[in-house]
Design an enzyme around this catalytic site. Structure first.
Site, PDB file in Angstrom:
ATOM      1  N   CYS A  72       0.820  -1.352   0.280  1.00 24.75           N
ATOM      2  CA  CYS A  72      -0.005   0.306   0.144  1.00 24.75           C
ATOM      3  C   CYS A  72       0.904   1.552  -0.348  1.00 24.75           C
ATOM      4  O   CYS A  72       0.776   2.480  -0.934  1.00 24.75           O
ATOM      5  CB  CYS A  72      -1.005  -0.005   0.387  1.00 24.75           C
ATOM      6  SG  CYS A  72      -0.100  -0.525   2.792  1.00 24.75           S
ATOM      7  N   HIS A 104      -2.154   4.910   6.546  1.00 20.49           N
ATOM      8  CA  HIS A 104      -0.986   5.973   6.900  1.00 20.49           C
ATOM      9  C   HIS A 104      -0.822   7.172   6.531  1.00 20.49           C
ATOM     10  O   HIS A 104      -2.015   7.883   5.696  1.00 20.49           O
ATOM     11  CB  HIS A 104       0.018   5.568   5.912  1.00 20.49           C
ATOM     12  CG  HIS A 104      -0.543   3.310   5.880  1.00 20.49           C
ATOM     13  ND1 HIS A 104       0.179   3.806   6.981  1.00 20.49           N
ATOM     14  CD2 HIS A 104      -0.035   2.874   5.025  1.00 20.49           C
ATOM     15  CE1 HIS A 104      -0.056   1.870   6.982  1.00 20.49           C
ATOM     16  NE2 HIS A 104      -0.004   1.454   5.405  1.00 20.49           N
TER      17      HIS A 104
HETATM   18  P1  NAD Z   1      -4.567 -11.208   6.101  1.00 16.16           P
HETATM   19  O1  NAD Z   1      -4.673 -12.459   7.350  1.00 16.16           O
HETATM   20  O2  NAD Z   1      -6.121  -9.739   5.909  1.00 16.16           O
HETATM   21  O3  NAD Z   1      -5.488 -12.252   4.973  1.00 16.16           O
HETATM   22  C1  NAD Z   1      -5.188 -13.688   4.695  1.00 16.16           C
HETATM   23  C2  NAD Z   1      -5.656 -14.622   4.543  1.00 16.16           C
HETATM   24  O4  NAD Z   1      -5.295 -15.793   4.162  1.00 16.16           O
HETATM   25  C3  NAD Z   1      -6.626 -14.879   5.617  1.00 16.16           C
HETATM   26  O5  NAD Z   1      -8.505 -15.431   5.617  1.00 16.16           O
HETATM   27  C4  NAD Z   1      -6.201 -16.329   6.359  1.00 16.16           C
HETATM   28  O6  NAD Z   1      -6.984 -17.138   6.738  1.00 16.16           O
HETATM   29  C5  NAD Z   1      -5.645 -16.484   4.758  1.00 16.16           C
HETATM   30  N1  NAD Z   1      -5.057 -17.867   4.759  1.00 16.16           N
HETATM   31  C6  NAD Z   1      -3.613 -18.142   5.289  1.00 16.16           C
HETATM   32  N2  NAD Z   1      -3.182 -19.281   5.229  1.00 16.16           N
HETATM   33  C7  NAD Z   1      -2.960 -19.697   4.269  1.00 16.16           C
HETATM   34  C8  NAD Z   1      -3.030 -20.246   2.979  1.00 16.16           C
HETATM   35  N3  NAD Z   1      -2.361 -20.693   3.059  1.00 16.16           N
HETATM   36  N4  NAD Z   1      -3.273 -20.518   1.608  1.00 16.16           N
HETATM   37  C9  NAD Z   1      -4.393 -19.343   1.735  1.00 16.16           C
HETATM   38  N5  NAD Z   1      -4.979 -18.421   2.928  1.00 16.16           N
HETATM   39  C10 NAD Z   1      -4.265 -19.019   3.625  1.00 16.16           C
HETATM   40  O7  NAD Z   1      -3.911 -10.948   5.311  1.00 16.16           O
HETATM   41  P2  NAD Z   1      -3.727  -9.313   4.269  1.00 16.16           P
HETATM   42  O8  NAD Z   1      -3.609  -7.972   4.715  1.00 16.16           O
HETATM   43  O9  NAD Z   1      -5.065  -9.474   3.611  1.00 16.16           O
HETATM   44  O10 NAD Z   1      -2.037  -9.769   3.719  1.00 16.16           O
HETATM   45  C11 NAD Z   1      -2.452 -10.479   2.195  1.00 16.16           C
HETATM   46  C12 NAD Z   1      -1.603  -9.535   1.307  1.00 16.16           C
HETATM   47  O11 NAD Z   1      -1.348  -8.229   1.048  1.00 16.16           O
HETATM   48  C13 NAD Z   1      -0.022  -9.768   2.418  1.00 16.16           C
HETATM   49  O12 NAD Z   1       1.278 -10.384   1.803  1.00 16.16           O
HETATM   50  C14 NAD Z   1      -0.046  -8.542   2.318  1.00 16.16           C
HETATM   51  O13 NAD Z   1       1.021  -8.005   2.817  1.00 16.16           O
HETATM   52  C15 NAD Z   1      -0.405  -7.783   1.123  1.00 16.16           C
HETATM   53  N6  NAD Z   1      -0.831  -6.202   1.833  1.00 16.16           N
HETATM   54  C16 NAD Z   1      -2.127  -6.026   2.816  1.00 16.16           C
HETATM   55  C17 NAD Z   1      -1.970  -4.957   3.240  1.00 16.16           C
HETATM   56  C18 NAD Z   1      -3.118  -4.004   4.438  1.00 16.16           C
HETATM   57  O14 NAD Z   1      -2.966  -3.002   4.878  1.00 16.16           O
HETATM   58  N7  NAD Z   1      -3.401  -5.513   4.875  1.00 16.16           N
HETATM   59  C19 NAD Z   1      -2.282  -3.564   1.747  1.00 16.16           C
HETATM   60  C20 NAD Z   1      -1.296  -4.001   0.744  1.00 16.16           C
HETATM   61  C21 NAD Z   1      -0.542  -5.316   1.308  1.00 16.16           C
END
Ligand code: NAD
Length: 338
Positions: free
Chosen positions: A140, A220
């Site tokens: 992000c 942020h």
């Molecule tokens: P999150 O924890 O909210 O969601 C991840 C999901 O994947 C959960 O529902 C979890 O149960 C599931 N999960 C766990 N293990 C798994 C597996 N082996 N296979 C499939 N699903 C599985 O995480 P998020 O915040 O959505 O982050 C996901 C990615 O996006 C990360 O790389 C993070 O760095 C990136 N990201 C996050 C944000 C943010 O602000 N949350 C912003 C930009 C990028």
């Protein structure tokens, strides 16, 4: 129709899935879940097919009485592109699974640049991703920085960029995370990873970032100082930012006094989940001294990467030009100019 699956239905995965449903050239084949919780119910209520992320998850779905459509391997047989939204660090092992299934894949910013060798921000490098098997949509903060620096670089040239990032400590549903009453250096050393991450998209731009975490969940806030190669007036910088896609300017005289006002605006506009896909710059913060330009920018961490994921799907399938894709994405998601 591009057939799309989403692996990981959390903060980013749920938003990407909904965005895919809104695209007239895409079909959401299904999403994977690990735990049989209320998010399975909400997905089913939206008509989304749910798959178990693995065999162990399949068993817990069965034990809970859910009849899911299969496991990840079954989903992969039915899609052209999988968007990996699983927790950071899963990328390397999932990449092997996607390669074995010969499915194109998009990863998120929690993974390293080296995983795919191509870090993506639509307005900066859409064409580099055309026809590639795998790309990584950057985080992000990196997405927001790239949008602003892309505008300044194209219009005035950048000598160097410096940014201090006050990062939200956790997403709203991450109730186990802190801090509650502290500002945490993240990290204390300089630079933070965001500067090098911008370089993974924009090449040899001179950018250094510092970051700390603050006890908030919704956005942020970046403080930017950028030295331009070509001297520009404040008005010229504002005009350039206004023309940059996915960038919104707000003013404190209109009541935008904090990140909370921006979230409030999204609520008032009935934006789904209060999402703000734009990088939000305070117009009145944009100031110039000699060749330097200063500004404050807010970033909705849960939403800003969603349009990038949609464009990355079209880029790797080479199904639309950059302009066509960004236009379809922006109009479907209601991306605003304020
Ligand atoms: P999150 O924890 O909210 O969601 C991840 C999901 O994947 C959960 O529902 C979890 O149960 C599931 N999960 C766990 N293990 C798994 C597996 N082996 N296979 C499939 N699903 C599985 O995480 P998020 O915040 O959505 O982050 C996901 C990615 O996006 C990360 O790389 C993070 O760095 C990136 N990201 C996050 C944000 C943010 O602000 N949350 C912003 C930009 C990028």
């Amino acid at each position: 129709m591009i057939r799309v699956g989403v692996n990981g239905y959390g903060t980013i995965g749920r938003r990407v899935a909904d965005a895919v449903l809104m695209q007239k050239d895409m079909e959401l084949v299904g999403v994977t879940k690990v735990h049989p919780d209320y998010r399975v119910e909400t997905a089913i209520k939206k008509g989304i097919d749910v798959y178990a992320a693995n065999e162990k998850a399949l068993q817990s779905f069965r034990n809970s009485g859910y009849n899911v459509k299969g496991v990840l391997d079954d989903l992969l047989k039915r899609v052209d592109v999988i968007v990996d939204c699983s927790p950071e660090g899963n990328g390397p092992q999932n990449k092997l699974i996607y390669e074995a299934s010969k499915v194109r894949a998009i990863f998120q910013g929690g993974e390293d640049h080296e995983l795919t060798g191509l870090s993506f921000v639509a307005q900066c490098n859409y064409d580099n991703a055309r026809g590639k098997n795998m790309v990584r949509v950057v985080s992000c903060n990196t997405t927001a920085l790239c949008r602003i620096l892309n505008s300044l670089s194209n219009n005035f040239g950048i000598y160097r960029a410096r940014a201090v990032l006050a990062r939200r400590a956790a997403d709203p549903d991450e109730t186990g995370k802190g801090p509650i009453d502290a500002v945490v250096l993240d990290p204390a050393t300089v630079p933070s990873h965001h500067g090098p991450d911008v370089q993974s998209v924009m090449g040899n731009i001179d950018v250094v970032t510092m970051a700390f975490k603050v006890p908030t969940t919704h956005m942020h806030l970046h403080s930017l100082i950028v030295s331009l190669k070509k001297k520009a007036t404040r008005e010229e910088v504002i005009e350039a930012l206004q023309k940059e896609p996915r960038t919104m300017l707000v003013e404190s005289k209109l009541g935008f006094k904090s990140t909370s006002s921006i979230v409030d605006m999204a609520r008032e506009l009935s934006s789904p989940r209060n999402d703000i896909h734009e990088a939000v710059v305070w117009k009145d913060s944009v100031s110039t001294v000699e060749n330097e330009v200063y500004m404050f920018m807010a970033v909705h961490q849960e939403a800003i990467v969603v349009p990038e994921n949609v464009d990355a799907i079209r880029a790797i399938t080479a199904s639309a030009t950059k302009e066509e894709s960004m236009s379809m994405t922006d109009s479907s998601l209601g991306i605003r100019k304020f």
